[in-house]
Design an enzyme around this catalytic site. Structure first.
Site, PDB file in Angstrom:
ATOM      1  N   THR A  71      42.205  46.129  51.976  1.00 37.29           N
ATOM      2  CA  THR A  71      42.449  45.175  53.063  1.00 37.29           C
ATOM      3  C   THR A  71      41.237  44.292  53.311  1.00 37.29           C
ATOM      4  O   THR A  71      41.338  43.092  53.529  1.00 37.29           O
ATOM      5  CB  THR A  71      42.816  45.940  54.354  1.00 37.29           C
ATOM      6  N   ARG A  72      40.042  44.900  53.248  1.00 33.58           N
ATOM      7  CA  ARG A  72      38.858  44.098  53.623  1.00 33.58           C
ATOM      8  C   ARG A  72      38.592  42.997  52.618  1.00 33.58           C
ATOM      9  O   ARG A  72      37.852  42.065  52.874  1.00 33.58           O
ATOM     10  CB  ARG A  72      37.673  45.034  53.819  1.00 33.58           C
ATOM     11  N   ALA A  74      40.978  41.045  51.479  1.00 30.46           N
ATOM     12  CA  ALA A  74      42.023  40.023  51.587  1.00 30.46           C
ATOM     13  C   ALA A  74      41.453  38.734  52.174  1.00 30.46           C
ATOM     14  O   ALA A  74      40.987  38.710  53.306  1.00 30.46           O
ATOM     15  CB  ALA A  74      43.179  40.543  52.431  1.00 30.46           C
ATOM     16  N   GLY A  76      43.276  35.680  51.936  1.00 24.18           N
ATOM     17  CA  GLY A  76      44.451  35.015  52.483  1.00 24.18           C
ATOM     18  C   GLY A  76      44.720  35.669  53.815  1.00 24.18           C
ATOM     19  O   GLY A  76      44.377  36.821  54.045  1.00 24.18           O
ATOM     20  N   HIS A 258      47.583  36.638  40.489  1.00 25.48           N
ATOM     21  CA  HIS A 258      47.106  35.525  41.317  1.00 25.48           C
ATOM     22  C   HIS A 258      46.596  34.428  40.387  1.00 25.48           C
ATOM     23  O   HIS A 258      45.769  34.704  39.511  1.00 25.48           O
ATOM     24  CB  HIS A 258      45.999  35.993  42.255  1.00 25.48           C
ATOM     25  N   HIS A 357      47.090  41.154  40.921  1.00 28.31           N
ATOM     26  CA  HIS A 357      46.716  40.980  42.328  1.00 28.31           C
ATOM     27  C   HIS A 357      47.485  41.873  43.288  1.00 28.31           C
ATOM     28  O   HIS A 357      46.903  42.487  44.164  1.00 28.31           O
ATOM     29  CB  HIS A 357      46.933  39.508  42.680  1.00 28.31           C
ATOM     30  N   ARG A 392      55.915  38.440  45.763  1.00 25.59           N
ATOM     31  CA  ARG A 392      55.515  38.371  47.168  1.00 25.59           C
ATOM     32  C   ARG A 392      55.087  36.949  47.555  1.00 25.59           C
ATOM     33  O   ARG A 392      54.339  36.294  46.829  1.00 25.59           O
ATOM     34  CB  ARG A 392      54.343  39.315  47.395  1.00 25.59           C
TER      35      ARG A 392
HETATM   36  C1  SIN Z   1      44.845  34.184  48.765  1.00 20.75           C
HETATM   37  O1  SIN Z   1      44.183  33.840  49.731  1.00 20.75           O
HETATM   38  O2  SIN Z   1      45.108  33.415  47.861  1.00 20.75           O
HETATM   39  C2  SIN Z   1      45.343  35.589  48.686  1.00 20.75           C
HETATM   40  C3  SIN Z   1      46.317  35.816  49.743  1.00 20.75           C
HETATM   41  C4  SIN Z   1      47.391  36.743  49.352  1.00 20.75           C
HETATM   42  O3  SIN Z   1      47.298  37.406  48.322  1.00 20.75           O
HETATM   43  O4  SIN Z   1      48.386  36.773  50.060  1.00 20.75           O
END
Ligand code: SIN
Length: 576
Positions: A71-72, A74, A76, A258, A357, A392
């Protein structure tokens, strides 16, 4: 590169097995957003404003320190309808379903988009601070697949670190036991019920931790692949434990890549957040040309990039963020990371390539987070709630963890026990078992074996630490080459052959330490992913087959692993 979560909360002395109660009310495995969202509600901190009176005795077991979860990392933010005149939960639902490519469970998505804004406000009440405009309104960003700006961030691109900080603080105040540096080996199952886990404690002794309810919140599986944005801890532990215990697991062929991971030797690969593209950054090929809609869903962008990398015979493409104003103030952590390796986003194009990812599938749950095994719950990336389908939507994962972590806590407090035929659980309770694959056989004629069940597959005595490193590297390379952004029958078979030989070399002795346990878990999860990817003879969402380039309507079904068998849900998912 700069590590997120620099504000590290103090750790108390590690608890020993002697300091544990005979039986916890709830044992939470994992300390990311999903696990800690459940923990703080079950332990009833007063600031949550809950009407529930007594805190339950909740233990959190984590293989590293409490704060060291995926989580840390993340960047996005959290996608939730928190303002914006043009936005609505119906629109968020429609975008999520579109990204999920026909495999989302609409009810699960509805729950997530409707409850999400409330959960964000609860987190704010717990102390999390999100980015706001001068007038106080949330600073909302747009990301790929979203039809409008609805993603809230913290610290520009340090959202996970802020969410984790707030939850770790609350957990330290409320949990009965925080078992850091422990490693769960396997689920304890007695009389058809999960009653805790067998684990290695911080000193490496085998200990049974007993609990009336066990929550799998162990995160993802990015370490299955040689190139990933996930931290070293993401070794598919909960997924593998569920597979070995015969608990239904679905949708594991959908590993999302990603598109804009920085092409750099650092592992995990530093992420160049999708929010950069939301603010106007462009993807360019080796000739400097644009070739894809930068704000298309991630599977579309990654696939277009993989095709371009292959046709131009290059290792990476470029992200051009030179036109972005206020890069430094909007994305301070990304700017600092780039500067640390000598890149200036105002003048340099940034080398990028796709990296593993997020796993869209996992342990099948109903809308309350219950798995098919009474006493066992799951939330976050380890779970398959049905909200992600085949791909997702960006920034829906912190949201999913918050919403379903909270829902399972409420279900446990209500006294729920055992699953209902809702959400992704429909694929299991409504004719999942025994469904034939729509091609009538393993379509491509490739031999695959289901994941192993029973005792923790493992390594044990005789395998040295250097062997572990080499073994993991071999597995990761085979998976990246054979089951990466684009797969086909031949590449999947080649990967399966390597995994089989790795599994044979490793053996089945009970793991004696965390490193060996992680290898065993990666093997179990790799086998399941390859089995599902081979069986699904179509291209859908994050699962792209060069030999089956179209989506096939007959495949609007979930591939489910249960008790060492692989089945296909007999009912279509949310038929149109
Ligand atoms: C991102 O900021 O591109 C990652 C966000 C995500 O995986 O939802």
């Amino acid at each position: 590169m700069t590590q997120p979560g620099a504000r590290r909360p103090a750790s108390p002395a590690l608890p020993t097995s002697q300091s544990l109660p005979d039986e916890l009310d709830v044992l939470v495995l994992g300390s990311g957003v999903a696990g800690l969202s459940a923990t703080v509600r079950l332990a009833s901190p007063p600031e949550m404003g809950t009407s529930l009176s007594d805190g339950l005795r909740v233990g959190v077991l984590t293989k590293a320190e409490l704060w060291r979860s995926a989580t840390r990392w993340a960047q996005g933010g959290v996608a939730a309808v928190l303002g914006g005149d043009e936005d609505s939960t119906d629109l968020h639902l429609a975008d999520t379903l579109a990204a999920g490519a026909g495999l989302c469970d609409t009810d699960a998505v509805r729950v997530m988009v409707d409850e999400g804004p409330f959960r964000v406000h609860e987190l704010i009440a717990m102390g999390a601070e999100f980015d706001r405009q001068p007038g106080g309104a949330f600073e909302l960003a747009r990301e790929g697949g979203h039809s409008t700006a609805r993603v809230v961030h913290a610290g520009g691109a340090a959202t996970g670190a802020e969410v984790e900080r707030a939850l770790v603080d609350a957990t330290r105040r409320t949990a009965a036991a925080v078992l850091e540096e422990w490693f769960a080996l396997d689920l304890l199952v007695e009389g058809g019920r999960c009653c805790g886990v067998r684990a290695l404690d911080a000193e490496g002794r085998v200990v049974d931790v007993r609990a009336r309810h066990t929550v799998l919140a162990t995160g993802g599986a990015g370490q299955l692949f040689a190139v990933t944005t996930n931290p070293a801890e993401a070794t598919a532990d909960g997924l593998a434990m569920a597979l070995r215990a015969g608990v239904p697991v679905a949708d594991v062929e959908f590993m999302q890549f990603h598109p804009t991971a920085l092409h750099h030797p650092a592992m995990p690969r530093p992420l160049l957040s999708e929010a950069l593209r939301g603010h106007g950054a462009l993807i360019r090929d080796a000739n400097g040309e644009r070739f894809v809609d930068e704000l298309a869903p991630r599977d579309v962008v990654s696939r277009a990039m993989a095709a371009k990398i292959s046709s131009q015979g290059v290792e990476h493409l470029w992200l051009d963020a030179t036109g972005l104003d206020s890069f430094g103030s909007r994305f301070p952590t990304i700017k600092a990371s780039l500067e640390a390796i000598g890149l200036d986003p105002h003048v340099d194009w940034l080398p990028i390539a796709p990296a593993a990812h997020h796993l869209s599938g996992g342990v099948v749950t109903d809308l309350s987070g219950a798995t098919a095994l009474p006493g066992l719950w799951a939330a976050g990336e380890v779970a398959c709630t049905g909200v992600h389908g085949a791909n997702r939507l960006a920034s829906n994962s912190l949201l999913e963890g918050m919403v379903f972590g909270a829902r399972l806590a409420e279900a446990i407090r209500r006294g729920d026990d055992g699953p209902s035929p809702t959400g992704a659980m429909r694929a299991v309770l409504h004719g999942g078992s025994g469904g034939r694959d729509p091609d009538g056989d393993f379509g491509a004629g490739v031999s695959v074996q289901a994941g192993r069940t029973g005792q923790a597959g493992g390594t044990g005595g005789g395998v040295t630490a250097i062997d572990v490193e080499k073994t993991v590297g071999r597995l990761q390379r085979a998976m990246f080459e054979g089951a990466g952004v684009v797969r086909d029958a031949g590449s999947l078979q080649a990967a399966a052959t390597v995994i089989e030989s790795v599994a044979t070399a490793v053996g089945t002795a009970t793991p004696s330490d965390r490193a060996h346990g992680e290898v065993a878990n990666l093997i179990t999860a790799a086998e399941a992913l390859l089995t599902s990817a081979t069986l699904r003879t179509e291209t859908r969402g994050a699962h792209a087959r060069a030999d089956f380039p179209q989506a096939a309507d007959r495949w609007r079904r979930r591939i489910v692993h249960v008790d060492g068998r692989v089945t296909v849900s007999s009912e279509a998912v949310d038929p149109p």
